[in-house]
Design a protein around this motif. Structure first.
Motif, PDB file in Angstrom:
ATOM      1  N   SER A   1       1.813   4.830  13.887  1.00 40.69           N
ATOM      2  CA  SER A   1       1.840   6.276  13.390  1.00 40.69           C
ATOM      3  C   SER A   1       2.544   6.181  11.942  1.00 40.69           C
ATOM      4  O   SER A   1       3.008   5.046  11.403  1.00 40.69           O
ATOM      5  CB  SER A   1       2.768   6.960  14.217  1.00 40.69           C
ATOM      6  N   SER A   2       2.559   7.215  11.200  1.00 40.71           N
ATOM      7  CA  SER A   2       3.049   7.132   9.939  1.00 40.71           C
ATOM      8  C   SER A   2       4.539   7.069   9.801  1.00 40.71           C
ATOM      9  O   SER A   2       5.226   6.304   8.701  1.00 40.71           O
ATOM     10  CB  SER A   2       2.876   8.846   9.155  1.00 40.71           C
TER      11      SER A   2
ATOM     12  N   SER B   1       8.820   0.007   5.129  1.00 36.18           N
ATOM     13  CA  SER B   1       8.238   1.133   4.385  1.00 36.18           C
ATOM     14  C   SER B   1       9.549   1.519   3.465  1.00 36.18           C
ATOM     15  O   SER B   1      10.661   1.715   3.908  1.00 36.18           O
ATOM     16  CB  SER B   1       8.090   2.172   5.052  1.00 36.18           C
TER      17      SER B   1
ATOM     18  N   THR C   1       0.755  -1.041  -0.004  1.00 37.48           N
ATOM     19  CA  THR C   1       0.156   0.055  -0.006  1.00 37.48           C
ATOM     20  C   THR C   1       0.900   1.406   0.043  1.00 37.48           C
ATOM     21  O   THR C   1       2.112   1.241   0.184  1.00 37.48           O
ATOM     22  CB  THR C   1      -0.923   0.156   1.121  1.00 37.48           C
ATOM     23  N   SER C   2       0.335   2.296  -0.126  1.00 34.34           N
ATOM     24  CA  SER C   2       1.085   3.631  -0.165  1.00 34.34           C
ATOM     25  C   SER C   2       0.499   4.842   0.602  1.00 34.34           C
ATOM     26  O   SER C   2      -0.843   4.666   0.763  1.00 34.34           O
ATOM     27  CB  SER C   2       1.324   4.073  -1.850  1.00 34.34           C
ATOM     28  N   ASN C   3       1.208   5.826   1.000  1.00 34.29           N
ATOM     29  CA  ASN C   3       0.625   7.033   1.865  1.00 34.29           C
ATOM     30  C   ASN C   3       0.659   8.094   0.690  1.00 34.29           C
ATOM     31  O   ASN C   3       1.013   8.081  -0.469  1.00 34.29           O
ATOM     32  CB  ASN C   3       1.546   7.299   2.949  1.00 34.29           C
TER      33      ASN C   3
ATOM     34  N   CYS D   1       4.446   0.708   1.890  1.00 38.40           N
ATOM     35  CA  CYS D   1       4.634  -0.002   2.882  1.00 38.40           C
ATOM     36  C   CYS D   1       4.354  -1.433   2.314  1.00 38.40           C
ATOM     37  O   CYS D   1       3.328  -1.643   1.559  1.00 38.40           O
ATOM     38  CB  CYS D   1       3.655   0.157   4.220  1.00 38.40           C
TER      39      CYS D   1
ATOM     40  N   ILE E   1      -3.507   2.307   4.826  1.00 38.38           N
ATOM     41  CA  ILE E   1      -3.347   3.700   5.392  1.00 38.38           C
ATOM     42  C   ILE E   1      -4.526   4.516   5.424  1.00 38.38           C
ATOM     43  O   ILE E   1      -5.105   4.475   4.518  1.00 38.38           O
ATOM     44  CB  ILE E   1      -2.226   4.029   4.918  1.00 38.38           C
ATOM     45  N   SER E   2      -4.895   5.112   6.709  1.00 37.98           N
ATOM     46  CA  SER E   2      -5.855   6.004   6.635  1.00 37.98           C
ATOM     47  C   SER E   2      -5.798   7.317   6.164  1.00 37.98           C
ATOM     48  O   SER E   2      -4.458   7.769   5.831  1.00 37.98           O
ATOM     49  CB  SER E   2      -6.428   6.004   8.455  1.00 37.98           C
TER      50      SER E   2
ATOM     51  N   VAL F   1      -1.095   3.748   9.933  1.00 35.21           N
ATOM     52  CA  VAL F   1      -0.737   2.473   9.158  1.00 35.21           C
ATOM     53  C   VAL F   1      -1.456   1.499   9.863  1.00 35.21           C
ATOM     54  O   VAL F   1      -1.132   0.996  11.331  1.00 35.21           O
ATOM     55  CB  VAL F   1       0.683   2.293   9.201  1.00 35.21           C
TER      56      VAL F   1
ATOM     57  N   SER G   1      -2.686   9.129   7.704  1.00 36.44           N
ATOM     58  CA  SER G   1      -1.514   8.457   7.875  1.00 36.44           C
ATOM     59  C   SER G   1      -1.462   7.492   8.754  1.00 36.44           C
ATOM     60  O   SER G   1      -0.199   7.020   8.951  1.00 36.44           O
ATOM     61  CB  SER G   1      -0.524   9.482   7.401  1.00 36.44           C
TER      62      SER G   1
END
Length: 275
Positions: free
Chosen positions: A225-226, A172, A148-150, A156, A205-206, A211, A209
């Motif tokens: 956390s991010s 990450s 997934t990605s931020n 990540c 990822i919300s 995880v 940010s």
């Protein structure tokens, strides 16, 4: 951290992946029965339409609403339609495509393994051209299962120890400008995973940010956390049982797909984040 707002019943044995489509619709995969189904959550009911049945293990959705998938045993990325599956792209043979994820509007991240040459890594494929770049991941015997990605474009990756277990780690990686640079690693929580190995089965990822990682061995969701620091976990205390898959929809709600239990079929839980 989250508040459960709705639970939808299904007749599925497992919901191994959930992705958001256009117009509020979603798509889910059952990797035990090799099915992909489109669904809409409406009026308290989960309405399913099966669109594909075949050997697929990983899926992602493009911004245009196309469903892309890999089977874990070939280099081919498929475009899934109601008529079947069509070849879309491929990693360089003999590299077998594993986890896949659309990155922005144009790029596709593909986790790959090459058992012949003992190589594992991430390929970045331009979906509209033949441009291709890749980097190796560590440890070199891990398998990139989910990606997934931020909002910054970093990814990540769930890296499992083998094809027969979910035991693994989260890493990450930076994509640009330093392709493949490690930002952080997460190997579970010392207290939670003291007796049970950290076994990540899905990651999301919300919009803020956070995880979120399903730990299948402990039946909980780790919240980081991010920058990869453990914050808390969610699970039975919030009314969520046997989580297996995660998705953050277009409205920022958390969707959680579950495994079936001995008494009930798999469920789709909907939760909102509490600030």
């Amino acid at each position: 951290m989250v508040e459960l707002t709705k639970v939808y019943e299904t007749d599925e044995s497992v919901i191994s992946s959930i992705k958001t489509l256009e117009n509020g619709a979603c798509v889910m995969m059952n990797d035990e029965e090799n099915t992909i189904k489109k669904f809409i959550l409406r009026d308290g009911i989960c309405e399913f339409v099966k669109i594909f049945e075949g050997d697929i293990l990983y899926l992602t959705v493009t911004k245009e609403g196309n469903i892309l998938a890999s089977d874990g045993v070939s280099e081919v990325i498929y475009n899934i339609t109601e008529s079947g599956k069509e070849r879309f792209k491929s990693s360089a043979s003999p590299k077998k495509a594993r986890g896949i994820h659309t990155l922005g509007d144009q790029s596709l991240c593909v986790g790959f393994v090459d058992f012949e040459n003992l190589e594992v890594g991430i390929a970045i494929i331009d979906m509209k051209s033949d441009q291709y770049q890749e980097f190796a991941i560590t440890p070199a015997d891990s398998i990139p299962e989910k990606i997934t990605s931020n909002m910054n474009g970093n990814i990540c990756v769930i890296q499992s120890e083998s094809t027969s277990t979910w035991k693994g780690i989260i890493v990450s990686y930076e994509i640009s400008p330093s392709l493949g640079q490690v930002n952080w690693r997460y190997e579970g929580n010392a207290h939670i995973n003291e007796l049970r190995d950290f076994a990540p089965s899905d990651i999301a990822i919300s919009h803020a940010s956070l995880v979120l990682i399903v730990d299948s061995s402990s039946n909980i969701i780790h919240v980081l956390s991010s920058n990869g620091c453990f914050l808390t976990f969610i699970g039975e205390g919030e009314g969520i049982y046997s989580p297996r898959s995660l998705n953050v929809d277009n409205e920022g709600r958390l969707q959680i797909g579950s495994d079936e239990t001995k008494d009930e079929f798999a469920k789709i839980y909907i939760a909102k984040f509490i600030t």
